[in-house]
Design a protein around this motif. Structure first.
Motif, PDB file in Angstrom:
ATOM      1  N   ALA A   1       0.793  -1.064   0.088  1.00  0.00           N
ATOM      2  CA  ALA A   1       0.085   0.048   0.079  1.00  0.00           C
ATOM      3  C   ALA A   1       0.779   1.154   0.048  1.00  0.00           C
TER       4      ALA A   1
ATOM      5  N   GLU B   1     -10.512  -2.127  -7.386  1.00  0.00           N
ATOM      6  CA  GLU B   1     -10.280  -1.074  -8.065  1.00  0.00           C
ATOM      7  C   GLU B   1      -9.385  -1.390  -9.349  1.00  0.00           C
TER       8      GLU B   1
ATOM      9  N   GLN C   1      -7.302  -2.359  -3.188  1.00  0.00           N
ATOM     10  CA  GLN C   1      -6.752  -1.102  -3.414  1.00  0.00           C
ATOM     11  C   GLN C   1      -5.895  -1.019  -4.739  1.00  0.00           C
TER      12      GLN C   1
END
Length: 342
Positions: A46, A87, A287
């Motif tokens: 991330a 996503e 994500q």
């Protein structure tokens, strides 16, 4: 220092993707790691920012350039048909599935040295029009320009699929002083009469015996008035005929054209291998940043496996699956689970 306080690095994550054989999830990594938890791996992905230029930085020393080299472009769809709320996933056409699926589009650029019959991935882009407003054609144009101006990698011609055989891209390649070879869709409107007859589908043209061998000059509808290309009719089977065009007007040998076009399948080989040996489709995180970083790491893993395969004169599959050889020998010598007859 406590081992649990160590941070995951790009090398750590790539090493996991390289050695794992089936499962490429973060949970699987954490379950088999003595140092890293799921949260630690997730946090790394991330926070990291892996960009396409990192691929070039890793592969640049391996590439053996040639003035007769090819840039080959195509895209693939990473199958996420059974995923939800990831996503970057959007509905798009997949050639492998022969239909529209949910997935992540990756546009790739492969460099081919035809003399050595070797190839390297040198660039890629993720198809994310909602994020950057770019089409797949924009990505290919960017990568061609970057190869010419930034990488300064010598190449002779650009090879691409029918999807990219557009006026804007073909004229841009010519502006850069390069050759292109690409197939046209059967229904593409062209003229071989010098303007004396209406445009017609390219698969409706008549071909004389000399034209079958040496090609014919045509104009594609929508191109500038005096812009011509050389077209070739290539019969691949009783059920398939391709119509290839090039701005190399002097080209007059259909066999040479067919050989050149054959190098276009190197990019398909890259797509197939990355999906089968690098876990590029294996990330289940939602994500976008994590997904981008996972894809970048998977491509770096392919780069390393390809390097080892070339050095040892093995296939990339032999290198990957050969990692299990020691395990099999050990299990045959001292099985963890003993076989019993019923």
């Amino acid at each position: 220092m406590n081992a649990r306080t160590e941070r995951v690095t790009r090398l750590d994550y790539c090493q996991y993707l390289l050695v794992s054989q089936i499962n490429y999830t973060l949970t699987n990594y954490a379950d088999h790691s003595e140092k890293f938890s799921h949260d630690m791996v997730n946090r790394y992905l991330a926070e990291e920012v892996i960009r396409p230029r990192l691929v070039w930085e890793n592969v640049q020393a391996q590439v053996e350039p040639s003035p007769y080299g090819f840039l080959v472009f195509d895209d693939t769809v990473l199958d996420k048909n059974y995923s939800h709320k990831i996503e970057l996933v959007r509905k798009q056409y997949s050639g492998n599935a022969h239909g529209v699926i949910k997935g992540i589009g990756v546009v790739t650029c492969v460099y081919v040295n035809p003399q050595l019959e070797r190839f390297w991935i040198i660039d890629y882009r993720l198809y994310d029009p909602d994020g950057d407003g770019k089409t797949k054609l924009d990505h290919v144009r960017d990568m061609v320009q970057h190869c010419v101006y930034a990488k300064q990698l010598p190449f002779w011609a650009v090879l691409m699929d029918t999807w990219y055989a557009t006026k804007g891209l073909m004229l841009e390649i010519e502006r850069l002083g390069k050759i292109y070879y690409c197939p046209l869709k059967d229904n593409r409107q062209v003229d071989d009469s010098g303007g004396t007859r209406p445009y017609q589908r390219i698969d409706r043209l008549n071909w004389t015996a000399p034209e079958q061998q040496h090609g014919k000059v045509i104009k594609i509808k929508g191109f500038p008035a005096q812009h011509k290309v050389k077209a070739f009719r290539v019969v691949l089977s009783t059920q398939r005929t391709d119509y290839l065009v090039t701005n190399e007007i002097a080209q007059d040998n259909v066999e040479v054209v067919q050989d050149v076009n054959g190098f276009r399948w190197k990019v398909e080989q890259f797509h197939r291998e990355t999906k089968q040996v690098s876990g590029i489709e294996g990330c289940q995180c939602r994500q976008a940043r994590i997904v981008r970083n996972h894809i970048g790491c998977a491509i770096l893993v392919w780069v390393r496996l390809k390097q080892v395969a070339d050095e040892t004169q093995r296939t990339i599959y032999q290198v990957k699956h050969g990692l299990l050889d020691d395990y099999l020998r050990q299990q045959l010598k001292a099985p963890t689970i003993q076989m019993r007859l019923a």
